[in-house]
Motif scaffolding. Structure first.
Motif, PDB file in Angstrom:
ATOM      1  N   LEU A  38       0.823  -1.216   0.000  1.00 45.43           N
ATOM      2  CA  LEU A  38       0.000   0.000   0.000  1.00 45.43           C
ATOM      3  C   LEU A  38       0.855   1.264   0.000  1.00 45.43           C
ATOM      4  CD1 LEU A  38      -2.682  -1.238   2.545  1.00 45.43           C
ATOM      5  CD2 LEU A  38      -3.053  -0.793   0.106  1.00 45.43           C
ATOM      6  N   THR A  39       1.931   1.283   0.795  1.00 44.42           N
ATOM      7  CA  THR A  39       2.794   2.463   0.801  1.00 44.42           C
ATOM      8  C   THR A  39       3.552   2.605  -0.521  1.00 44.42           C
ATOM      9  OG1 THR A  39       4.493   1.169   1.959  1.00 44.42           O
ATOM     10  CG2 THR A  39       3.080   2.578   3.302  1.00 44.42           C
ATOM     11  N   THR A  40       3.909   1.469  -1.127  1.00 41.83           N
ATOM     12  CA  THR A  40       4.569   1.522  -2.435  1.00 41.83           C
ATOM     13  C   THR A  40       3.599   1.992  -3.511  1.00 41.83           C
ATOM     14  OG1 THR A  40       6.017  -0.302  -1.740  1.00 41.83           O
ATOM     15  CG2 THR A  40       5.965   0.204  -4.081  1.00 41.83           C
ATOM     16  N   ALA A  41       2.338   1.555  -3.421  1.00 44.29           N
ATOM     17  CA  ALA A  41       1.315   2.032  -4.366  1.00 44.29           C
ATOM     18  C   ALA A  41       1.130   3.542  -4.226  1.00 44.29           C
ATOM     19  CB  ALA A  41      -0.006   1.312  -4.112  1.00 44.29           C
ATOM     20  N   PHE A  42       1.111   4.027  -2.989  1.00 42.39           N
ATOM     21  CA  PHE A  42       1.016   5.478  -2.777  1.00 42.39           C
ATOM     22  C   PHE A  42       2.228   6.190  -3.365  1.00 42.39           C
ATOM     23  CE2 PHE A  42       2.656   8.875   0.023  1.00 42.39           C
ATOM     24  CZ  PHE A  42       1.761   9.880  -0.348  1.00 42.39           C
ATOM     25  N   PHE A  43       3.426   5.632  -3.158  1.00 42.26           N
ATOM     26  CA  PHE A  43       4.639   6.250  -3.674  1.00 42.26           C
ATOM     27  C   PHE A  43       4.583   6.359  -5.200  1.00 42.26           C
ATOM     28  CE2 PHE A  43       9.514   5.715  -4.139  1.00 42.26           C
ATOM     29  CZ  PHE A  43       9.668   7.081  -4.303  1.00 42.26           C
ATOM     30  N   TRP A  44       4.166   5.265  -5.855  1.00 38.36           N
ATOM     31  CA  TRP A  44       4.060   5.303  -7.318  1.00 38.36           C
ATOM     32  C   TRP A  44       3.068   6.371  -7.770  1.00 38.36           C
ATOM     33  CZ3 TRP A  44      -0.427   4.135 -10.154  1.00 38.36           C
ATOM     34  CH2 TRP A  44      -0.259   4.197 -11.545  1.00 38.36           C
ATOM     35  N   ALA A  45       1.884   6.414  -7.142  1.00 36.06           N
ATOM     36  CA  ALA A  45       0.870   7.393  -7.531  1.00 36.06           C
ATOM     37  C   ALA A  45       1.337   8.818  -7.229  1.00 36.06           C
ATOM     38  CB  ALA A  45      -0.439   7.096  -6.809  1.00 36.06           C
ATOM     39  N   TYR A  46       2.083   8.989  -6.154  1.00 39.86           N
ATOM     40  CA  TYR A  46       2.595  10.322  -5.810  1.00 39.86           C
ATOM     41  C   TYR A  46       3.603  10.788  -6.859  1.00 39.86           C
ATOM     42  CZ  TYR A  46       4.597  14.095  -2.995  1.00 39.86           C
ATOM     43  OH  TYR A  46       5.036  15.319  -2.558  1.00 39.86           O
ATOM     44  N   VAL A  47       4.516   9.879  -7.235  1.00 37.27           N
ATOM     45  CA  VAL A  47       5.501  10.241  -8.264  1.00 37.27           C
ATOM     46  C   VAL A  47       4.799  10.638  -9.566  1.00 37.27           C
ATOM     47  CG1 VAL A  47       7.352   9.329  -9.734  1.00 37.27           C
ATOM     48  CG2 VAL A  47       7.358   8.851  -7.279  1.00 37.27           C
ATOM     49  N   LYS A  48       3.816   9.847  -9.973  1.00 37.59           N
ATOM     50  CA  LYS A  48       3.077  10.142 -11.201  1.00 37.59           C
ATOM     51  C   LYS A  48       2.314  11.459 -11.082  1.00 37.59           C
ATOM     52  CE  LYS A  48       2.577   7.791 -14.364  1.00 37.59           C
ATOM     53  NZ  LYS A  48       3.293   7.730 -15.668  1.00 37.59           N
ATOM     54  N   THR A  49       1.767  11.738  -9.913  1.00 42.14           N
ATOM     55  CA  THR A  49       1.054  13.006  -9.712  1.00 42.14           C
ATOM     56  C   THR A  49       1.995  14.184  -9.863  1.00 42.14           C
ATOM     57  OG1 THR A  49      -0.519  11.955  -8.207  1.00 42.14           O
ATOM     58  CG2 THR A  49      -0.350  14.338  -8.099  1.00 42.14           C
ATOM     59  N   VAL A  50       3.174  14.079  -9.259  1.00 39.18           N
ATOM     60  CA  VAL A  50       4.152  15.176  -9.354  1.00 39.18           C
ATOM     61  C   VAL A  50       4.604  15.376 -10.795  1.00 39.18           C
ATOM     62  CG1 VAL A  50       6.496  15.881  -8.695  1.00 39.18           C
ATOM     63  CG2 VAL A  50       4.940  14.911  -6.977  1.00 39.18           C
ATOM     64  N   LYS A  51       4.780  14.275 -11.526  1.00 45.23           N
ATOM     65  CA  LYS A  51       5.309  14.386 -12.890  1.00 45.23           C
ATOM     66  C   LYS A  51       4.253  14.753 -13.923  1.00 45.23           C
ATOM     67  CE  LYS A  51       9.500  11.679 -12.678  1.00 45.23           C
ATOM     68  NZ  LYS A  51      10.406  10.876 -13.481  1.00 45.23           N
ATOM     69  N   THR A  52       3.002  14.334 -13.709  1.00 45.76           N
ATOM     70  CA  THR A  52       1.976  14.538 -14.741  1.00 45.76           C
ATOM     71  C   THR A  52       0.840  15.448 -14.314  1.00 45.76           C
ATOM     72  OG1 THR A  52       0.652  12.630 -14.034  1.00 45.76           O
ATOM     73  CG2 THR A  52       2.440  12.211 -15.601  1.00 45.76           C
ATOM     74  N   SER A  53       0.729  15.736 -13.015  1.00 44.97           N
ATOM     75  CA  SER A  53      -0.389  16.525 -12.475  1.00 44.97           C
ATOM     76  C   SER A  53      -1.739  15.910 -12.823  1.00 44.97           C
ATOM     77  CB  SER A  53      -0.330  17.975 -12.985  1.00 44.97           C
ATOM     78  OG  SER A  53       0.880  18.584 -12.618  1.00 44.97           O
ATOM     79  N   SER A  54      -1.787  14.597 -12.903  1.00 45.45           N
ATOM     80  CA  SER A  54      -3.015  13.898 -13.282  1.00 45.45           C
ATOM     81  C   SER A  54      -3.983  13.835 -12.103  1.00 45.45           C
ATOM     82  CB  SER A  54      -2.669  12.475 -13.754  1.00 45.45           C
ATOM     83  OG  SER A  54      -3.819  11.678 -13.845  1.00 45.45           O
ATOM     84  N   TRP A  55      -5.237  14.251 -12.343  1.00 42.27           N
ATOM     85  CA  TRP A  55      -6.253  14.179 -11.301  1.00 42.27           C
ATOM     86  C   TRP A  55      -6.581  12.741 -10.909  1.00 42.27           C
ATOM     87  CZ3 TRP A  55      -8.150  17.052  -7.642  1.00 42.27           C
ATOM     88  CH2 TRP A  55      -8.081  18.443  -7.740  1.00 42.27           C
ATOM     89  N   PRO A  56      -6.817  11.828 -11.864  1.00 44.18           N
ATOM     90  CA  PRO A  56      -7.120  10.444 -11.465  1.00 44.18           C
ATOM     91  C   PRO A  56      -6.006   9.802 -10.638  1.00 44.18           C
ATOM     92  CG  PRO A  56      -7.710  10.795 -13.757  1.00 44.18           C
ATOM     93  CD  PRO A  56      -6.953  12.009 -13.323  1.00 44.18           C
TER      94      PRO A  56
END
Length: 617
Positions: free
Chosen positions: A267-285
């Protein structure tokens, strides 16, 4: 430039042979001298206390927790003295014989494979290894009382309820971490402050294979970690992240237990992946997904999630101050989603206990009293040092597993992800300094299991950076670019000969002792019975007898023998169709016995119900 004439032994072939012989000498010497200190017998961290007789849970006195046994410290010392030189000499000897093209061929075979095919193969291998360890090393047996508590609650959740009705004579069924409140509600003590994992485990009970949950969680962790590495390190290094993960005994052995750490890591790794993608792409989903992942992580292990979330929160605030239009709304929504899901811990506590009460923090902080234990700053620092020393051995099974990851502290330039990974490690370490107990360590320092994600990423990054360092220096005949990958391969090979079998044999001994009383019941062909537990081997972190299912539907029910003979008779009368037996353990002979009895055998002069010929057992 380094020329061959500058070396003590100028001829490369002779130099290689000398290095190989030195490495083999150190390895053989370790097997002769040092390996005996690895302690293949049960006394190393498998506590045996023949003075404990368990008529009831209240009579139990917890064994004093040792940070290190003398044998364990001796084993670590000999690993440093002999195995580190063995790895270095063997790597030097092999790298002198290898050519750049041979290593490049191996590298190309790894990176040329289609990523999807590579991940399918590596995922199946990971699942296979974890299941093999579960079934052959652990014997499909819990190594802690916590696992039984989680499984007990998962069985209740499988029926669609949060709690079960307690037995009228619940004193017979008392176990560590299983609670009964004033309203007769029976539930796991972990339900009211870390419930998430038990909901996952309930899914495993539906197919009668709860061990699949941590195993599949670990496979998902591997896939997510590869995705993160592809974002931060590139596609080539991402494959090596997967390879480093599946050579980690810490990752494999802990994932084979029913402890919640593998699911929490996922779960923490899933959050880390989604956080990295959010920072790089600014994706709402993706931002929404990050909030959900962190919320479920906090619902599963709130304290650990808070430790992991602190550096991410600081990083998010920094980004919002730097670029508010791009990040502010997304991070606010992420935080609100995470808080909303995490709040369900309090909601469940209200439902189960019938009133609102804060999350219990009696084992967090200094100067806490209870159970004869006082947490202090020196003890916190001792826990910190011991756990990191164990991480150093357990991460890859090398005496210096943290060698490459630690290089992040010596880099002249660190990017935002370096600082985030450093913050992750520092925050978890600081939080667990406040925790009262040092943690279960039979499969590694499990409180630090969440650090596998940053440590594996940093390790792979710096193995590659060292190679590039040597190549940029153009140091002529030096074996530097070949040495580091060979050193990794040799270190892993040595761990397969030393660390892996040592831990496997230790855990097999441990689970054999845990299973011994119940194997005695099985061998006696006891069926449709009540087995009164008089005494058990005191083993590791298993303090109590085997848990019965919440509906008490098992063929054999295990209960605690009470000092009051009237109570023992009363329970027997509630189950007139079941035969009665007493389970007792002789610690001196290390033997468990199953003795058939009758209800009338319980008398004031003989509360144990044992025949006179067995009264000394």
């Amino acid at each position: 430039m380094i020329s061959q004439s500058d070396t003590l032994i100028p001829h490369p072939a002779l130099r290689s042979t000398v290095y190989l012989l030195l490495g083999l000498f150190c390895l053989v010497l370790y097997f002769i001298i040092g390996y005996q200190f690895n302690d293949f017998v049960e006394q190393d961290m498998i506590y045996v206390d023949p003075t404990i007789e368990r008529y009831a849970l209240g009579n139990f006195v917890e064994s004093r927790m040792e940070y290190f046994t003398k044998i364990e410290l001796s084993a670590i010392l000999w690993q440093w003295v002999l195995l580190i030189p063995a790895s270095v000499f063997l790597a030097l000897g092999i790298s002198l014989k290898l050519t750049e093209s041979s290593l490049e061929t191996l590298h190309q075979r790894i990176v040329k494979m289609r990523l999807v095919s590579f991940l399918m193969v590596i995922s199946l291998v990971t699942l296979f290894l974890i299941v093999i360890i579960r079934m052959t090393v652990l014997h499909n047996t819990p190594v802690t009382d916590d696992e039984g508590s989680y499984l007990f609650q998962a069985e209740i959740l499988r029926t669609g309820r949060l709690y079960a009705p307690a037995h009228p004579l619940s004193i017979f069924f008392k176990r560590y971490f299983i609670l009964e409140n004033a309203d007769g509600r029976w539930y796991s003590g972990y339900l009211t402050h870390r419930p998430g994992y038990m909901f996952f485990l309930a899914l495993g009970t539906l197919v009668r294979a709860p061990w699949l949950i941590p195993a599949l969680s670990s496979v998902l962790t591997l896939l997510l970690l590869v995705l993160i590495a592809r974002e931060l390190l590139g596609a080539d290094q991402a494959r090596y992240v997967a390879l480093f993960l599946i050579i980690s005994p810490f990752f494999l052995f802990t994932s084979a237990t029913l402890l919640p750490y593998a699911t929490s890591l996922m779960l923490t790794t899933a959050f880390f992946w989604a956080y990295v993608k959010t920072v790089k792409t600014s994706s709402w989903p993706i931002a929404i997904l990050a909030g959900i992942a962190f919320g479920v992580a906090a619902f599963t292990r709130p304290f650990e999630a808070a430790a992991v979330g602190l550096p991410f929160g600081c990083h998010a605030i920094w980004l919002m101050c730097k670029e508010p239009r791009r990040y502010a709304a997304r991070f606010v929504v992420m935080a609100m989603l995470a808080a909303g899901i995490a709040f369900q811990v309090v909601f469940i506590r209200m439902v189960v206990l019938g009133y609102q009460t804060p999350i219990p923090m009696t084992i967090i902080g200094f100067a806490q009293q209870g159970e004869g234990y006082r947490h202090t700053v020196p003890l916190a620092l001792a826990h910190l040092g011991v756990n990191w020393l164990r991480v150093n051995g357990w991460l890859f099974g090398w005496p210096i597993s943290l060698l490459f990851a630690s290089m992040v502290f010596f880099k002249q330039r660190r990017d935002q992800w370096d600082w985030l990974l450093i913050g992750w490690m520092a925050s978890v370490s600081a939080f667990y300094c406040l925790y009262k107990y040092p943690g279960v360590n039979d499969t590694g320092p499990v409180y630090y299991f969440t650090l596998i994600t940053p440590l594996v990423l940093l390790t792979v990054r710096h193995v590659f950076s060292l190679q590039q360092f040597w190549l940029r220096r153009n140091l002529g005949e030096t074996t530097g670019p070949r040495f580091w990958p060979v050193f990794v391969i040799v270190s892993f090979a040595i761990s397969l000969l030393t660390f892996f079998p040592y831990r496997a044999i230790y855990l097999m001994n441990l689970t054999d002792r845990i299973r011994q009383p119940y194997e005695a019941v099985k061998n006696a062909k006891v069926h449709n019975a009540i087995v009164y537990i008089k005494s058990l081997p005191n083993v590791g972190w298993i303090f109590n007898g085997r848990l019965n299912p919440p509906d008490l539907s098992d063929d054999v029910l295990y209960v605690y023998l009470q000092r009051d003979p009237a109570l023992n008779r009363k329970l027997a009368e509630m189950y007139p169709d079941r035969s009665l037996h007493i389970l007792t353990h002789d610690a001196h002979e290390n033997k468990s016995s199953v003795i058939p009895i009758q209800p009338d055998d319980f008398t004031s002069s003989n509360p144990s119900g044992l025949p006179v010929s067995h009264s000394k057992l």
